[in-house]
Motif scaffolding. Structure first.
Motif, PDB file in Angstrom:
ATOM      1  N   SER A  31       8.857 -11.181  -8.171  1.00  0.00           N
ATOM      2  CA  SER A  31       7.894 -12.289  -8.182  1.00  0.00           C
ATOM      3  C   SER A  31       7.132 -12.347  -6.862  1.00  0.00           C
ATOM      4  O   SER A  31       5.909 -12.557  -6.843  1.00  0.00           O
ATOM      5  N   ILE A  32       7.837 -12.158  -5.760  1.00  0.00           N
ATOM      6  CA  ILE A  32       7.188 -12.133  -4.441  1.00  0.00           C
ATOM      7  C   ILE A  32       6.180 -10.985  -4.375  1.00  0.00           C
ATOM      8  O   ILE A  32       5.039 -11.155  -3.926  1.00  0.00           O
ATOM      9  N   ILE A  33       6.606  -9.807  -4.834  1.00  0.00           N
ATOM     10  CA  ILE A  33       5.740  -8.629  -4.784  1.00  0.00           C
ATOM     11  C   ILE A  33       4.480  -8.837  -5.616  1.00  0.00           C
ATOM     12  O   ILE A  33       3.358  -8.548  -5.165  1.00  0.00           O
ATOM     13  N   LYS A  34       4.636  -9.327  -6.819  1.00  0.00           N
ATOM     14  CA  LYS A  34       3.492  -9.516  -7.715  1.00  0.00           C
ATOM     15  C   LYS A  34       2.466 -10.443  -7.097  1.00  0.00           C
ATOM     16  O   LYS A  34       1.252 -10.170  -7.109  1.00  0.00           O
ATOM     17  N   ARG A  35       2.922 -11.541  -6.546  1.00  0.00           N
ATOM     18  CA  ARG A  35       2.018 -12.522  -5.930  1.00  0.00           C
ATOM     19  C   ARG A  35       1.310 -11.933  -4.711  1.00  0.00           C
ATOM     20  O   ARG A  35       0.089 -12.033  -4.571  1.00  0.00           O
ATOM     21  N   GLU A  86      -1.385  -8.933  -5.229  1.00  0.00           N
ATOM     22  CA  GLU A  86      -2.719  -9.385  -5.639  1.00  0.00           C
ATOM     23  C   GLU A  86      -3.537  -9.826  -4.435  1.00  0.00           C
ATOM     24  O   GLU A  86      -4.750  -9.593  -4.375  1.00  0.00           O
ATOM     25  N   ILE A  87      -2.891 -10.454  -3.478  1.00  0.00           N
ATOM     26  CA  ILE A  87      -3.583 -10.892  -2.253  1.00  0.00           C
ATOM     27  C   ILE A  87      -4.084  -9.680  -1.475  1.00  0.00           C
ATOM     28  O   ILE A  87      -5.231  -9.654  -1.007  1.00  0.00           O
ATOM     29  N   VAL A  88      -3.236  -8.651  -1.340  1.00  0.00           N
ATOM     30  CA  VAL A  88      -3.622  -7.450  -0.595  1.00  0.00           C
ATOM     31  C   VAL A  88      -4.743  -6.706  -1.321  1.00  0.00           C
ATOM     32  O   VAL A  88      -5.693  -6.219  -0.692  1.00  0.00           O
ATOM     33  N   LYS A  89      -4.666  -6.610  -2.643  1.00  0.00           N
ATOM     34  CA  LYS A  89      -5.722  -5.931  -3.408  1.00  0.00           C
ATOM     35  C   LYS A  89      -7.081  -6.585  -3.171  1.00  0.00           C
ATOM     36  O   LYS A  89      -8.089  -5.906  -2.947  1.00  0.00           O
ATOM     37  N   LYS A  90      -7.122  -7.902  -3.251  1.00  0.00           N
ATOM     38  CA  LYS A  90      -8.387  -8.622  -3.043  1.00  0.00           C
ATOM     39  C   LYS A  90      -8.881  -8.443  -1.613  1.00  0.00           C
ATOM     40  O   LYS A  90     -10.091  -8.321  -1.376  1.00  0.00           O
ATOM     41  N   TRP A  91      -7.957  -8.416  -0.662  1.00  0.00           N
ATOM     42  CA  TRP A  91      -8.341  -8.271   0.744  1.00  0.00           C
ATOM     43  C   TRP A  91      -8.969  -6.899   1.001  1.00  0.00           C
ATOM     44  O   TRP A  91     -10.017  -6.805   1.641  1.00  0.00           O
ATOM     45  N   ILE A  92      -8.351  -5.854   0.493  1.00  0.00           N
ATOM     46  CA  ILE A  92      -8.893  -4.514   0.716  1.00  0.00           C
ATOM     47  C   ILE A  92     -10.229  -4.341   0.001  1.00  0.00           C
ATOM     48  O   ILE A  92     -11.161  -3.716   0.529  1.00  0.00           O
ATOM     49  N   ILE A 144      -3.968   3.108  -4.259  1.00  0.00           N
ATOM     50  CA  ILE A 144      -3.241   1.902  -4.651  1.00  0.00           C
ATOM     51  C   ILE A 144      -1.761   2.225  -4.847  1.00  0.00           C
ATOM     52  O   ILE A 144      -1.411   3.122  -5.614  1.00  0.00           O
ATOM     53  N   PRO A 145      -0.869   1.526  -4.138  1.00  0.00           N
ATOM     54  CA  PRO A 145       0.560   1.788  -4.298  1.00  0.00           C
ATOM     55  C   PRO A 145       1.028   1.458  -5.710  1.00  0.00           C
ATOM     56  O   PRO A 145       0.627   0.445  -6.282  1.00  0.00           O
ATOM     57  N   ARG A 146       1.878   2.309  -6.261  1.00  0.00           N
ATOM     58  CA  ARG A 146       2.381   2.138  -7.627  1.00  0.00           C
ATOM     59  C   ARG A 146       3.732   1.419  -7.655  1.00  0.00           C
ATOM     60  O   ARG A 146       4.139   0.928  -8.709  1.00  0.00           O
ATOM     61  N   ALA A 147       4.442   1.401  -6.542  1.00  0.00           N
ATOM     62  CA  ALA A 147       5.774   0.785  -6.502  1.00  0.00           C
ATOM     63  C   ALA A 147       6.130   0.492  -5.048  1.00  0.00           C
ATOM     64  O   ALA A 147       5.527   1.026  -4.116  1.00  0.00           O
ATOM     65  N   GLY A 148       7.150  -0.344  -4.852  1.00  0.00           N
ATOM     66  CA  GLY A 148       7.577  -0.681  -3.504  1.00  0.00           C
ATOM     67  C   GLY A 148       6.829  -1.871  -2.942  1.00  0.00           C
ATOM     68  O   GLY A 148       6.209  -2.644  -3.672  1.00  0.00           O
ATOM     69  N   LEU A 177       1.002  -1.533   5.932  1.00  0.00           N
ATOM     70  CA  LEU A 177       0.999  -2.976   5.741  1.00  0.00           C
ATOM     71  C   LEU A 177       2.097  -3.321   4.743  1.00  0.00           C
ATOM     72  O   LEU A 177       2.164  -2.731   3.661  1.00  0.00           O
ATOM     73  N   GLY A 178       2.969  -4.260   5.080  1.00  0.00           N
ATOM     74  CA  GLY A 178       4.015  -4.692   4.166  1.00  0.00           C
ATOM     75  C   GLY A 178       3.603  -5.962   3.441  1.00  0.00           C
ATOM     76  O   GLY A 178       3.022  -6.865   4.057  1.00  0.00           O
ATOM     77  N   PHE A 179       3.927  -6.040   2.153  1.00  0.00           N
ATOM     78  CA  PHE A 179       3.575  -7.257   1.401  1.00  0.00           C
ATOM     79  C   PHE A 179       4.779  -7.836   0.653  1.00  0.00           C
ATOM     80  O   PHE A 179       4.643  -8.456  -0.394  1.00  0.00           O
ATOM     81  N   GLY A 180       5.963  -7.670   1.245  1.00  0.00           N
ATOM     82  CA  GLY A 180       7.168  -8.184   0.604  1.00  0.00           C
ATOM     83  C   GLY A 180       7.706  -9.467   1.212  1.00  0.00           C
ATOM     84  O   GLY A 180       8.683 -10.013   0.710  1.00  0.00           O
ATOM     85  N   TYR A 181       7.046  -9.952   2.279  1.00  0.00           N
ATOM     86  CA  TYR A 181       7.567 -11.134   2.968  1.00  0.00           C
ATOM     87  C   TYR A 181       6.805 -12.401   2.554  1.00  0.00           C
ATOM     88  O   TYR A 181       6.176 -12.446   1.522  1.00  0.00           O
ATOM     89  N   GLU A 182       6.847 -13.430   3.400  1.00  0.00           N
ATOM     90  CA  GLU A 182       6.291 -14.740   3.045  1.00  0.00           C
ATOM     91  C   GLU A 182       4.797 -14.648   2.750  1.00  0.00           C
ATOM     92  O   GLU A 182       4.034 -14.084   3.532  1.00  0.00           O
ATOM     93  N   THR A 183       4.397 -15.254   1.641  1.00  0.00           N
ATOM     94  CA  THR A 183       2.995 -15.237   1.227  1.00  0.00           C
ATOM     95  C   THR A 183       2.100 -15.909   2.265  1.00  0.00           C
ATOM     96  O   THR A 183       1.021 -15.399   2.594  1.00  0.00           O
ATOM     97  N   GLU A 184       2.545 -17.019   2.801  1.00  0.00           N
ATOM     98  CA  GLU A 184       1.737 -17.763   3.769  1.00  0.00           C
ATOM     99  C   GLU A 184       1.451 -16.930   5.014  1.00  0.00           C
ATOM    100  O   GLU A 184       0.312 -16.889   5.504  1.00  0.00           O
ATOM    101  N   LYS A 185       2.472 -16.237   5.522  1.00  0.00           N
ATOM    102  CA  LYS A 185       2.262 -15.403   6.707  1.00  0.00           C
ATOM    103  C   LYS A 185       1.367 -14.211   6.397  1.00  0.00           C
ATOM    104  O   LYS A 185       0.555 -13.801   7.228  1.00  0.00           O
ATOM    105  N   LEU A 186       1.519 -13.642   5.206  1.00  0.00           N
ATOM    106  CA  LEU A 186       0.653 -12.536   4.808  1.00  0.00           C
ATOM    107  C   LEU A 186      -0.805 -12.990   4.802  1.00  0.00           C
ATOM    108  O   LEU A 186      -1.681 -12.307   5.360  1.00  0.00           O
TER     109      LEU A 186
END
Length: 372
Positions: free
Chosen positions: A276-280, A283-289, A299-303, A348-357
């Motif tokens: 759930s964290i990853i999915k959310r 999407e933020i990283v995709k829009k940013w790039i 585009i990363p396929r997993a991880g 860039l890691g996108f597995g941590y807190e959404t707010e900090k990302l």
């Protein structure tokens, strides 16, 4: 006899230098860690009654049985519990690699996977995962690289730092190439549990008797502080690694094992939270790039990591240094994952807190505007 000297661990030195001085860390390669209370809520046992004694050097029977459930063809005797994936890889190289051996390693990759065998005197043969090929391994090139001196082939899928992934067809061919040559296959599978739902990729140790799989609770499970990982392999490899380990760490820590047991007993619940964290965040990283003309990516396929390319004139260490020191945001220079082919990238890691990302990406936006 040559003097052995370990290469400085570039990524870990980078974290040591900056992670305690920045405000926002979006460089991590794992999932937002669970709190102790969150994990203990999943258990009916009284954690405070745990006896702080030694445990079996190979890991407790209960944990080894739970870990073996990851695999189709392995039981608890094929599992050796280790102090994270780092010790697992180190033990494997320690007992299987000798001076003069050739080790084929995917590049880019986590530095431990090529620096440690080089320390033991092996010659490292880079197997390039190329950006123009979406970082997929080229089997024709592998056949050209392998030789009678090849002791081991080393792969990591889902892949760090690019997020690429292979399927069982490709993995089966890699296993076949290794086995036909009499070579071991070391498969770093710390992101395997984060593969897409229903995706056709198994553990390498289920496909070939010469394949060794490494897992860890640090990445997919969000329990890096437990320091629990394991090796899944033939009984011979497990026994040899355990004999070596008895001279090093002897056994894992009992509290880490207890937490690992709770997590593996509640694997479904843990993975639902983590995915759930990853999915959310993905999407933020995709829009940013997408909004940055100066960025591109496969585009990363997993991880939980991405490896964007940028078109600024700064080399990656300089770019990331300035971000850390001037903007107090931490990302990892691409240069630390290989050679000049990984220059002008960052992890860039996108597995941590959404707010900090989100905050970190906004700060990077302003930094990009300032240096254009």
């Amino acid at each position: 006899m040559r003097e052995r000297k370990m290469e400085p661990f570039g990524i870990e030195r980078w974290f040591t230098k900056y992670e305690t001085s920045v405000d926002i860390n979006i460089a991590e390669s794992g999932i937002q860690p669970f709190t102790l209370s969150e994990i203990l809520e999943m258990s009916d046992e009284d954690f405070l009654k745990t006896k702080l004694g030694y445990i079996e050097s190979g890991g407790s029977r209960e944990l080894r049985e739970l870990a073996s459930m990851t695999y189709k063809e392995k039981n608890w005797e094929n599992i050796l519990v280790t102090t994270g994936g780092l010790e697992a890889n180190f033990l494997i190289y320690s007992v299987l690699v000798q001076e003069g051996d050739e080790i084929i390693v995917e590049f880019p990759n986590y530095q431990q996977l090529h620096s440690v065998p080089r320390f033991f005197g092996a010659k490292i043969i880079p197997w390039k995962l190329r950006e123009e090929n979406s970082y997929k391994p080229d089997l024709k090139e592998l056949n050209e690289l392998i030789s009678p001196r090849t002791k081991m082939i080393v792969i990591n899928h889902p892949h760090n730092p690019t997020g690429s992934i292979i399927d069982n067809k490709t993995l089966g061919k890699i296993c076949e190439i290794a086995q036909d040559n009499g070579s071991y296959l070391l498969s770093d599978e710390v992101y395997l549990d984060l593969k897409p739902e229903g995706y056709d990729l198994d553990a390498a140790c289920d496909i070939s008797s010469k394949a060794i799989s490494v897992q860890s609770l640090s990445k997919s499970y969000g329990l890096p502080g437990s320091r629990i990982g394991w090796i899944a392999a033939s009984k011979d490899v497990i026994e040899r690694c355990n004999e070596f380990r008895e001279y090093v760490t002897l056994c894992s820590n009992v509290l880490g094992e207890k937490l690992a047991i709770i997590a593996l007993k509640n694997r479904k619940k843990v993975m639902e939270r983590n995915k759930s964290i990853i999915k959310r965040n993905f999407e933020i990283v995709k829009k940013w790039i997408k909004k940055h003309d100066e960025l591109s990516w496969v585009i990363p396929r997993a991880g939980v990591v991405a490896f964007p390319r940028y078109n600024f004139f700064f080399e990656s260490i300089e770019l990331c240094r300035r971000l850390a020191e001037e903007e107090r945001v931490l990302i990892i220079p691409g240069r630390l994952f290989g050679d000049q082919d990984t220059e002008y990238h960052f992890r860039l890691g996108f597995g941590y807190e959404t707010e900090k990302l989100e905050k970190g990406l906004i700060i990077i936006d302003r930094f990009f505007e300032r240096i254009e």
